[in-house]
Structures are given as C-alpha cells and as structure tokens.
Design an enzyme around this catalytic site. Structure first.
Site, mmCIF file in Angstrom:
data_model
loop_
_atom_site.group_PDB
_atom_site.id
_atom_site.type_symbol
_atom_site.label_atom_id
_atom_site.label_comp_id
_atom_site.label_asym_id
_atom_site.label_seq_id
_atom_site.Cartn_x
_atom_site.Cartn_y
_atom_site.Cartn_z
ATOM 1 N N HIS A 133 -20.748 -86.468 3.209
ATOM 2 C CA HIS A 133 -20.497 -85.125 2.666
ATOM 3 C C HIS A 133 -20.984 -84.062 3.640
ATOM 4 O O HIS A 133 -21.857 -83.238 3.327
ATOM 5 C CB HIS A 133 -21.167 -84.969 1.293
ATOM 6 C CG HIS A 133 -20.694 -85.945 0.266
ATOM 7 N ND1 HIS A 133 -19.406 -85.918 -0.241
ATOM 8 C CD2 HIS A 133 -21.324 -86.977 -0.345
ATOM 9 C CE1 HIS A 133 -19.267 -86.894 -1.139
ATOM 10 N NE2 HIS A 133 -20.406 -87.554 -1.203
ATOM 11 N N ARG B 249 -29.722 -96.013 -6.760
ATOM 12 C CA ARG B 249 -28.737 -96.988 -6.293
ATOM 13 C C ARG B 249 -29.211 -97.670 -5.010
ATOM 14 O O ARG B 249 -30.164 -97.241 -4.377
ATOM 15 C CB ARG B 249 -27.380 -96.303 -6.056
ATOM 16 C CG ARG B 249 -26.686 -95.843 -7.323
ATOM 17 C CD ARG B 249 -25.456 -94.989 -7.030
ATOM 18 N NE ARG B 249 -25.834 -93.661 -6.531
ATOM 19 C CZ ARG B 249 -24.960 -92.716 -6.194
ATOM 20 N NH1 ARG B 249 -23.661 -92.967 -6.264
ATOM 21 N NH2 ARG B 249 -25.383 -91.535 -5.770
ATOM 22 N N LYS C 280 -26.538 -92.740 -0.263
ATOM 23 C CA LYS C 280 -26.524 -91.303 -0.025
ATOM 24 C C LYS C 280 -26.692 -90.979 1.451
ATOM 25 O O LYS C 280 -27.097 -91.812 2.258
ATOM 26 C CB LYS C 280 -27.641 -90.625 -0.824
ATOM 27 C CG LYS C 280 -27.417 -90.661 -2.331
ATOM 28 C CD LYS C 280 -26.074 -90.073 -2.742
ATOM 29 C CE LYS C 280 -25.968 -88.589 -2.486
ATOM 30 N NZ LYS C 280 -24.635 -88.045 -2.873
ATOM 31 N N GLU D 159 -16.580 -91.372 1.814
ATOM 32 C CA GLU D 159 -15.705 -90.464 1.068
ATOM 33 C C GLU D 159 -14.435 -90.090 1.805
ATOM 34 O O GLU D 159 -13.534 -89.478 1.205
ATOM 35 C CB GLU D 159 -16.466 -89.193 0.669
ATOM 36 C CG GLU D 159 -16.770 -88.223 1.804
ATOM 37 C CD GLU D 159 -18.096 -88.518 2.503
ATOM 38 O OE1 GLU D 159 -18.543 -87.660 3.289
ATOM 39 O OE2 GLU D 159 -18.673 -89.610 2.280
ATOM 40 N N TYR E 59 -22.154 -92.576 2.210
ATOM 41 C CA TYR E 59 -21.635 -91.247 1.900
ATOM 42 C C TYR E 59 -22.320 -90.239 2.811
ATOM 43 O O TYR E 59 -23.539 -90.308 3.023
ATOM 44 C CB TYR E 59 -21.918 -90.877 0.440
ATOM 45 C CG TYR E 59 -21.078 -91.623 -0.566
ATOM 46 C CD1 TYR E 59 -19.695 -91.453 -0.608
ATOM 47 C CD2 TYR E 59 -21.665 -92.476 -1.482
ATOM 48 C CE1 TYR E 59 -18.917 -92.131 -1.535
ATOM 49 C CE2 TYR E 59 -20.899 -93.165 -2.423
ATOM 50 C CZ TYR E 59 -19.532 -92.990 -2.442
ATOM 51 O OH TYR E 59 -18.763 -93.664 -3.357
ATOM 52 N N ASP F 147 -21.457 -82.124 -4.452
ATOM 53 C CA ASP F 147 -21.688 -82.839 -3.194
ATOM 54 C C ASP F 147 -20.946 -82.201 -2.035
ATOM 55 O O ASP F 147 -21.360 -82.309 -0.880
ATOM 56 C CB ASP F 147 -21.238 -84.302 -3.317
ATOM 57 C CG ASP F 147 -22.373 -85.216 -3.764
ATOM 58 O OD1 ASP F 147 -23.538 -84.794 -3.677
ATOM 59 O OD2 ASP F 147 -22.092 -86.340 -4.188
#
Length: 372
Positions: free
Chosen positions: A96, A15, A75, A118, A94, A270
C-alpha cells in the site's frame, strides 16, 4: 531458498504471513522456512505446529531478516523492519505504497525486491491476493459499523435491522467491488435498508442478477452520492483503484449534511481513505468524531479475525510464494505477467506507475526491471 516470516509488529496485528500448512509445502519443495518464535500465536498456531511442519524457529526478527532470502509478511514493513532489509532480498507482503511516501523511500533505498500482494492480478482482471482480505473487511464493515452506531460509542443509537414498527437503518455502500458486495450482503442480512453505488453499469446488472433485489443499486454520480450520504445512517467506503491512492468521494463540508451520530466505515483507509476526514486508526482506538459524525478507519480490519484472515490469505498466497521460491523472482515474474504486476520496487527503482503518479516519483517499467 530460505523463506523467513517474522512476527507482525503493527499495532493489534495478529495475522501471520505463513501458516504451518504453507511451511510444510515449502519444505516439501526443498526450501528452508525460518519462523520467528511466537509469530503464529495471534492466529492460533503455536511454535510446535511450525516445528512439526519442518520449519526452523529463531528468537528475533533480526535473525529472520538476516537469514532469509525472501521475507513473507502480512502488513507493510514498519520503520524498524525496513532497516533490516538488504540489497537483493525479496519482500512479499501487502505494501500500500501510494499513501505512504516514507515507506516507499525506505524500500527504494533498501535495494530489496518488493512484491505487493495488492497489485498481483489474474486473468479475469481481479486481484487474487487482495480479494480474500477484501471479503473479510467487507463482511466486517457492517458489523463494526453497527457497533459504531451504538449510542455509547457516540453513534445515533440506531439498530441496523430495526424492529417491528421501527424502520431499519439506511446503509450506503460506495463501490460495488469485492468489499462493497460483501458489505452490502451482510448489511442486508442484518436487516438494513442497503444501497450500493457504483459507476459500472455492468457491475450493477451483475449485482442485481445475483442478489435479486436483496439490496438496491444506484449510479454513483457526485450529486447522487451527496444526496444519499445525507440520508444514510451508515456509509461504507469501498472504492479501490489498484495500487493507487483512493479517490476522495465525500468532503468535510458534506459531513454537515449527514445525520448527527451517523457512522462512516472507511475500508479504503489502507490506500489513504475515500473520505476527506479519514485518518488511520487501530483496533485499540478505532473510532473518532469529526463534526458529530463517527469515523471507523482501522487500517488492518481483517486483523480482528486473525485466524480466518490468515487461513484465507495463506490459501491465496501459497502458489505465488512457491513460484518465487522455486524459480527465483525474475523467472517467476517472467513466466507470469500477473505476478510481475505485483512488482512495486526493485534494486533502488520504483516499478509501479500508480504509486509514482500518487507520490510524484520516477518509475521504471517492471519489464525493464526484469533486466536489471
């Protein structure tokens, strides 16, 4: 503002954080977009698409990080990328953080302002920047689970939909949120016998009303979960606590009650995973065996369908990216409490309470961070 987008370097991550359409919008707002050469290739966007959108292309990630006021990714930054962050720089991606103490420490040390997709919220109590990837991962889960169940991959050799005279596979989905709903819908569409477990009676009524018995629902007590795990051919873990570590709902001991060759798909990996035996895997080596139970725990499932995922994520992140660029992060977050909920790290301070609880770290309230 100078907005930078490097090529993703997490294994098998295809991505890209900014689409050509998003780059064009940002340029139209008076901003500079700096793309690393080849960043969009995995999603089907070539460098010419970005040049046509008005973006500037540079050769290396180091150049992107050195130039940009805000880094937009997909990511979480890998260790080599975290070293490139600097004091006062904005990171929008993101993160996480709850299951990742090393990344958390590095981001705190960087002095950067880190806003996590997120944990951004909306006025309906949803997670608008997580939802598109939850939809993708949910729809992928039965597909990859069906592959995992194939005998050549170590599975039971069970076809999800069965055939006339042979019963379909039993699929258990733990969690009735966005991931679970989409997983159940697709698994049922493949002909499986599907049950969704959740603890919200309101959510179960909603699922029953909307889907009209296409799949069954049940209350996720510990005893009910254990019984249904033992009966299932496939278990999909779809439980989310926003920003926090996922709860461990199935223990290693319970694996002994499962059918040999049954498949586990942990979409919550994740956030650390919701099975005791879960550990993150990659698209290159996605499954492993624990006590005869096949585990699929790829930590970036939507990366497998990179073009669809990039377009879906870009649609969701664009308004927030423009707000951050147009106003600066402080004014953007002051104007939008839902965007402020995305603030996880600022100026050497952790600013998200669920992460602090998971990692045992002190937390500064995001409202206080706005004044730092």
């Amino acid at each position: 503002m100078k907005i930078g987008c490097p090529t993703e370097i997490k294994p098998q991550e295809f991505r890209v954080g900014i689409t050509p359409a998003a780059a064009q919008e940002a340029v139209a707002h008076g901003h500079t977009v700096v793309m690393q050469v080849g960043a969009g290739l995995g999603s089907g966007f070539d460098d010419a698409d970005y040049r046509a959108a008005g973006a500037t292309l540079v050769d290396t990630a180091e150049q992107v990080f050195a130039t940009a006021d805000m880094i937009v990714k997909v990511k979480e930054p890998q260790a080599v990328e975290r070293k490139l962050l600097r004091d006062g720089q904005i990171l929008f991606t993101y993160l996480h953080l709850a299951p990742d103490p090393d990344q958390t420490r590095d981001l705190i040390a960087s002095g950067a302002t880190c806003i996590a997709y997120e944990t951004v919220t909306d006025d309906r109590g949803g997670l608008p920047l997580l939802a598109p990837m939850s939809e993708v991962a949910g729809r992928l889960a039965p597909q990859v689970g069906a592959w995992t169940l194939q005998k050549a991959n170590g599975g039971r050799g069970v076809l999800l939909g069965g055939v006339p005279g042979v019963l379909p596979a039993k699929v258990l989905v733990i969690g009735g949120g966005v991931v679970g709903t989409h997983a159940a819908r697709v698994a049922a569409g493949m002909g499986a016998d599907v049950t969704v477990l959740d603890r919200s009676l309101h959510r179960m009524r909603y699922l029953d009303d909307v889907f009209g018995g296409v799949f069954k629902t049940g209350y996720a007590s510990a005893a009910r979960t254990a019984d249904m795990v033992a009966e299932a051919d496939m278990v999909i873990g779809a439980v989310l606590v926003p920003g926090a570590a996922a709860p461990r709902l199935v223990t290693r001991t319970q694996l002994s009650t499962m059918k040999p060759g049954a498949a586990i798909v942990d979409v919550a990996i994740d956030q650390g995973g919701c099975f005791e035996t879960s550990r993150a895997t990659t698209h290159q080596d996605p499954i492993y065996d624990v006590d005869g139970i096949m585990h699929y725990c790829v930590a970036n499932m939507p990366g497998a369908v990179a073009r669809t995922s990039t377009l879906a994520l870009g649609n969701a992140t664009l308004p927030f990216m423009l707000a951050l660029a147009d106003k600066g992060w402080k004014d953007a977050c002051a104007d939008d409490p839902h965007l402020l909920n995305g603030l996880n790290v600022h100026a050497g301070k952790l600013t998200y309470f669920a992460v602090g609880k998971a990692l045992g770290l002190d937390v500064t309230a995001p409202q206080v961070a706005l004044k730092l």
